[in-house]
Design an enzyme around this catalytic site. Structure first.
Site, PDB file in Angstrom:
ATOM      1  N   ASP A 163       0.853  -1.180   0.000  1.00 49.14           N
ATOM      2  CA  ASP A 163       0.000   0.000   0.000  1.00 49.14           C
ATOM      3  C   ASP A 163       0.890   1.231   0.000  1.00 49.14           C
ATOM      4  O   ASP A 163       1.806   1.344   0.816  1.00 49.14           O
ATOM      5  CB  ASP A 163      -0.880   0.028   1.255  1.00 49.14           C
ATOM      6  CG  ASP A 163      -2.027  -0.966   1.163  1.00 49.14           C
ATOM      7  OD1 ASP A 163      -2.204  -1.580   0.095  1.00 49.14           O
ATOM      8  OD2 ASP A 163      -2.754  -1.125   2.164  1.00 49.14           O
ATOM      9  N   ASP A 186     -13.841  -5.947  -2.876  1.00 45.15           N
ATOM     10  CA  ASP A 186     -13.914  -6.073  -1.425  1.00 45.15           C
ATOM     11  C   ASP A 186     -15.278  -6.662  -1.087  1.00 45.15           C
ATOM     12  O   ASP A 186     -16.306  -6.114  -1.478  1.00 45.15           O
ATOM     13  CB  ASP A 186     -13.797  -4.697  -0.752  1.00 45.15           C
ATOM     14  CG  ASP A 186     -12.404  -4.093  -0.921  1.00 45.15           C
ATOM     15  OD1 ASP A 186     -11.435  -4.868  -1.072  1.00 45.15           O
ATOM     16  OD2 ASP A 186     -12.287  -2.855  -0.909  1.00 45.15           O
TER      17      ASP A 186
END
Lengths: 273, 209
Positions: free
Chosen positions: A29, A149
Site C-alpha cells: 500500500d 472487497d
C-alpha cells in the site's frame, strides 16, 4: 519445415509435469510515495519502507508479482504514484499491478505507460461497470484486474460487494458481480474478503472458492494471510490461482521463499526463482 | 572492445515499452526507441513489443509504416525478436482477428485457449522445454520459468525450426526461432534472471550475425 514436436523434444532436462504454478504476490500500500500497511482497515498506518527497496527485496526473493495499491486521495499523491511506478518498473524485471483511484481509460493509459502490466479497479468499476469494457477494449483483458472487497451478508448466506475501503455496502451480490466483471472484460479477479482482512487468521476459503468456481479467469485471494497453512488452504480448498499478502511479508513474519518451500513440500507447483 | 549492438525497439503505439527498453539495455544492447520507420535501416537488431488485442496491435503497426522496412530488413538477415503479441504478429493470422493479415514471417495461425479447464488468459509463470537448438535457449537452467499473459497461442503445427514448448492444458510454442526471426510468447522483460539471459542470448545471436 513442419515438425512433430513430440518426436523432436530435446530432453536434456528431466521433464516436469507442471502446467499450473501458484503465484505468491506481496502487496504494497502506497501513500504519498511511501509504503504503508493498515494492520486492520481504518486503524493506524505503519511505515514499512520505500517502494523501490521493497520491490527489489521481493524480486530477490522471487516473488511472482508485485501489487502496488495507491491509497492516496490527493492529486499530488497520485502523481507521486506514477513516479513510484516508473522507478519500480525500470528497476525490477517482474510483473507489476497498480491499483487505487483508477477511474478512467486515461488513468489506465498513464499507469500502463509507466511500465505497469496490470491495472486494478475496484470502487470505480462498481460506479461505472463499463469502465472495465472500455479499458479491456483499449488495452486488452490481460491488463484489467477487477479487485473486489466483499463481506459476508448479515444473514450469513453469501457475500456482498463493498466500496469506499469497506465502509459502504453496495448490496451487489459478490458472485453476480465477478461474473459480470469477467463478461465485461476483466482478465483477473482479486478477492479481498473484509471479514478476514488484516486479522492474519486465514483467507476466507468459502468466498474464494465460490468466486473461483464462478469465473474462468484467474482468481487472486487477498486478506487474512497469517501462517503457512493459510496459503496452502486458499490455493487448494479455496481454489485460488494466487495468494496476495502484505503484513506477513513486510514485517518479516514469513518470507516468500519460506511460503513457497512449504507449498512445494505439500505437493503444489511454485516457481523456484 | 566490441562495438555495441544497436537494437531498435519499435514504438508503434502499443503501450508500455519502457520495461522492455530497460531490460534490453541491461542485456547489453544500445537501445533506440523510435516511431520512425527510417530508423530500421541502421539497426543491427529489431525488437517488436506488443500487448493487447491482435487487431488493434496489427492495425497500429501497419499504420505506423514499419511493415515494409521491417520485412526488407529481415530479408537482409537482420535479427528480429517479437515479444508477446509482437511475436504473434510474426505469424500469418490469429483467431483473435479473423481475416487480418499478420506479418507472415512465420507460417502459422494463433488459436485461443479453451475455457473451462484452466483460467484464460494464462496469467502465470510456466516452464519452457527446449526444442531443437534455438540460439534463444542457450545455457538456460533446467525447466526455466517465464512469465506468461496471453489467451492465444502458437499451435504446434506452425512452421518453426526450434525454440521451446510450454504446456497449458495443451502444448504450444512459447519460444519460436527460424533463421534470424525469433519470438517469445512470454515477456522476457518481466521474467527476472531467465528473461535477462534470453535477451542476452538474442544479443549474442545478433553479434554473430
Amino acid at each position: 519445415m513442419k515438425l512433430v514436436p513430440s518426436s523432436v523434444r530435446f530432453l536434456k532436462c528431466a521433464r516436469l509435469e507442471r502446467m499450473i504454478t501458484k503465484r505468491i504476490i506481496p502487496c504494497l500500500d502506497v501513500q504519498d510515495g511511501r509504503v504503508v500497511k493498515n494492520v486492520k482497515f481504518f486503524e493506524n498506518h505503519r511505515d514499512a519502507g520505500s517502494p523501490l527497496e521493497l520491490a527489489r527485496a521481493y524480486e530477490a526473493q522471487s516473488a511472482d508479482e508485485l501489487v502496488f495499491y495507491d491509497i492516496t486521495a490527493t492529486h499530488q499523491g497520485r502523481k507521486l504514484m506514477l513516479e513510484v511506478a516508473s522507478q519500480v518498473a525500470e528497476s525490477v524485471m517482474m510483473p507489476l499491478t497498480i491499483g487505487g483511484g483508477v477511474s478512467t481509460v486515461e488513468d489506465f493509459r498513464s499507469l500502463l505507460l509507466t511500465g505497469a502490466d496490470k491495472i486494478s479497479v475496484n470502487s470505480s468499476a462498481v460506479r461505472d461497470p463499463e469502465l472495465i469494457r472500455r479499458a479491456s477494449d483499449h488495452f486488452g483483458a490481460q491488463c484489467v484486474v477487477l479487485s473486489v472487497d466483499a463481506k459476508k451478508r448479515s444473514s450469513g448466506i453469501g457475500w456482498t460487494v463493498h466500496v469506499g475501503g469497506g465502509r459502504i455496502d453496495t448490496g451487489l451480490d459478490l458472485l453476480e458481480w465477478v461474473e459480470r466483471g469477467q463478461a465485461l472484460g476483466a482478465g483477473e479477479i482479486v478477492l479481498n474478503v473484509m471479514d478476514a482482512d488484516g486479522t492474519q487468521s486465514g483467507f476466507d476459503l468459502g468466498a474464494t472458492r465460490a468466486v473461483a468456481e464462478a469465473v474462468d479467469v484467474s482468481v487472486v485471494a487477498s486478506g487474512g494471510a497469517g501462517k503457512l497453512e493459510d496459503f496452502y488452504d486458499v490455493l487448494t480448498i479455496g481454489k485460488a490461482d494466487a495468494a496476495l499478502a502484505a503484513s506477513v511479508f513486510h514485517f518479516g513474519t514469513l518470507t516468500v521463499p519460506q511460503v513457497k518451500a512449504y507449498l512445494r513440500s505439500r505437493g503444489l507447483n511454485v516457481r523456484d526463482g | 572492445m566490441k562495438v555495441p549492438i544497436k537494437a531498435l525497439l519499435i514504438d508503434y503505439g502499443s503501450g508500455n515499452i519502457r520495461s522492455a527498453a530497460k531490460a534490453l539495455e541491461r542485456a547489453g544492447f544500445e537501445v533506440l526507441v523510435s516511431s520512425d520507420p527510417a530508423q530500421v535501416a541502421a539497426a543491427d537488431a529489431l525488437v517488436i513489443p506488443g500487448q493487447g488485442h491482435f487487431r488493434q496491435v496489427m492495425e497500429h503497426f501497419d499504420a505506423s509504416g514499419f511493415r515494409e522496412p521491417l520485412l526488407e530488413a529481415t530479408q537482409r538477415g537482420v535479427p528480429l525478436l517479437g515479444i508477446c503479441v509482437g511475436m504473434q504478429m510474426l505469424f500469418d493470422s490469429s483467431s483473435e482477428a479473423p481475416g487480418l493479415a499478420g506479418l507472415g514471417l512465420l507460417g502459422g495461425h494463433l488459436e485461443r485457449f479453451e475455457t473451462g479447464q484452466n483460467p484464460v488468459p494464462q496469467m502465470q509463470w510456466n516452464t519452457l522445454e527446449p526444442v531443437g537448438d534455438s540460439p534463444m535457449m542457450l545455457d538456460l537452467p533446467c525447466n526455466p520459468f517465464a512469465y506468461f499473459v496471453h489467451s492465444y497461442y502458437v499451435s504446434l503445427d506452425s512452421e518453426i525450426d526450434s525454440g521451446a514448448i510450454t504446456d497449458y492444458g495443451l502444448p504450444f510454442w512459447s519460444v519460436v526461432s527460424k533463421g534470424n526471426i525469433h519470438g517469445t510468447q512470454f515477456h522476457p522483460e518481466k521474467s527476472q534472471a531467465i528473461g535477462l539471459k534470453m535477451l542476452e542470448n538474442f544479443r549474442r545471436f545478433a553479434e554473430k550475425n
